[in-house]
Write an enzyme that holds these catalytic residues in place. Structure first.
Site, short mmCIF file in Angstrom:
data_model
loop_
_atom_site.label_atom_id
_atom_site.label_comp_id
_atom_site.label_asym_id
_atom_site.label_seq_id
_atom_site.Cartn_x
_atom_site.Cartn_y
_atom_site.Cartn_z
N SER A 174 0.83 -1.20 0.00
CA SER A 174 0.00 0.00 0.00
C SER A 174 0.88 1.26 0.00
O SER A 174 1.70 1.45 -0.89
CB SER A 174 -0.94 -0.06 1.21
OG SER A 174 -1.90 0.97 1.17
N HIS A 222 -2.32 -1.12 -4.36
CA HIS A 222 -3.77 -1.11 -4.54
C HIS A 222 -4.27 0.32 -4.45
O HIS A 222 -3.51 1.26 -4.18
CB HIS A 222 -4.47 -2.01 -3.51
CG HIS A 222 -4.32 -1.58 -2.08
ND1 HIS A 222 -4.82 -2.30 -1.02
CD2 HIS A 222 -3.71 -0.49 -1.51
CE1 HIS A 222 -4.54 -1.69 0.11
NE2 HIS A 222 -3.87 -0.58 -0.16
#
Length: 210
Positions: free
Chosen positions: A107, A132
């Site tokens: 992330s 993501h």
């Protein structure tokens, strides 16, 4: 109830004792590494961590504006705005910042990994990287929920642009890759442009030179 990670970090951090002209001086291990211009970004990204990392970057710049800084990353990600403050500081300061993932860079951790100086972004062979899109949950009046949803969409576009800038991928490729949790090996991360090299070991002295 205390956070077990905080309890561990606050009680089990090793101390290093050095001999100086004024006698012995003790450092916690992370402060000693900071003397070598090494910063550890470990654990979830939040405002407290962000403040500490930014302060270390600015301190090292003030100490020597032309000497490289090394950032070791092992993070599952966290708060987007906290991560962006670290990202902006990395781009703002004068020293080049080298990044190395040890364990995972997921992330926001992956964004900070790829934000290192081009040619100086590394991974150990068994590290994992995950990219993501941002996520969040909101409650309250319908109008407020819509406002937060629009803000999340703006952050998504901004993060995509940052990945485009540092990986060399086009926007469509980045958007597709970040649509869902996308896990990568070190080799995948290199092929995608998140890192530049995979490091297996440091240069070692020749055994025959003993």
């Amino acid at each position: 109830m205390k956070d077990p990670i905080d309890l561990y970090m606050n009680t089990l951090v090793p101390m290093v004792v050095e001999q100086t002209s004024r006698g012995e001086r003790a450092y916690d291990i992370y402060s000693r590494m900071l003397k070598e211009r090494i910063i550890f970004l470990s654990g979830p990204v939040h405002d407290g961590m962000s403040s500490l990392i930014c302060a270390q970057l600015l301190f090292l710049e003030a100490e020597n504006p032309s000497k490289e800084i090394a950032m070791y990353i092992n993070s599952p990600g966290g708060v987007v705005t906290s991560g962006l403050s670290i990202y902006d500081t990395m781009q703002y300061i004068r020293p080049k910042v080298s990044t190395l993932v040890i364990g995972q860079a997921a992330s926001m951790g992956s964004l900070l990994l790829t934000a290192g100086e081009k040619g100086m972004r590394f991974s150990l062979p068994n590290s994992r990287v995950m990219v993501h899109q941002p996520s969040g949950g909101y409650q309250g009046q319908a109008t407020d929920i819509m406002i937060h949803a629009r803000e999340t969409e703006k952050l998504k576009r901004r993060l995509n642009e940052i990945y485009v800038r540092h990986t060399g991928q086009d926007l469509e490729t980045v958007e597709a890759a970040l649509e869902r949790d996308n896990f990568m090996s070190a080799e995948d991360a290199k092929a995608w442009g998140l890192i530049d090299e995979i490091l297996e070991s440091r240069n070692r002295p020749d055994d025959t030179a003993k």
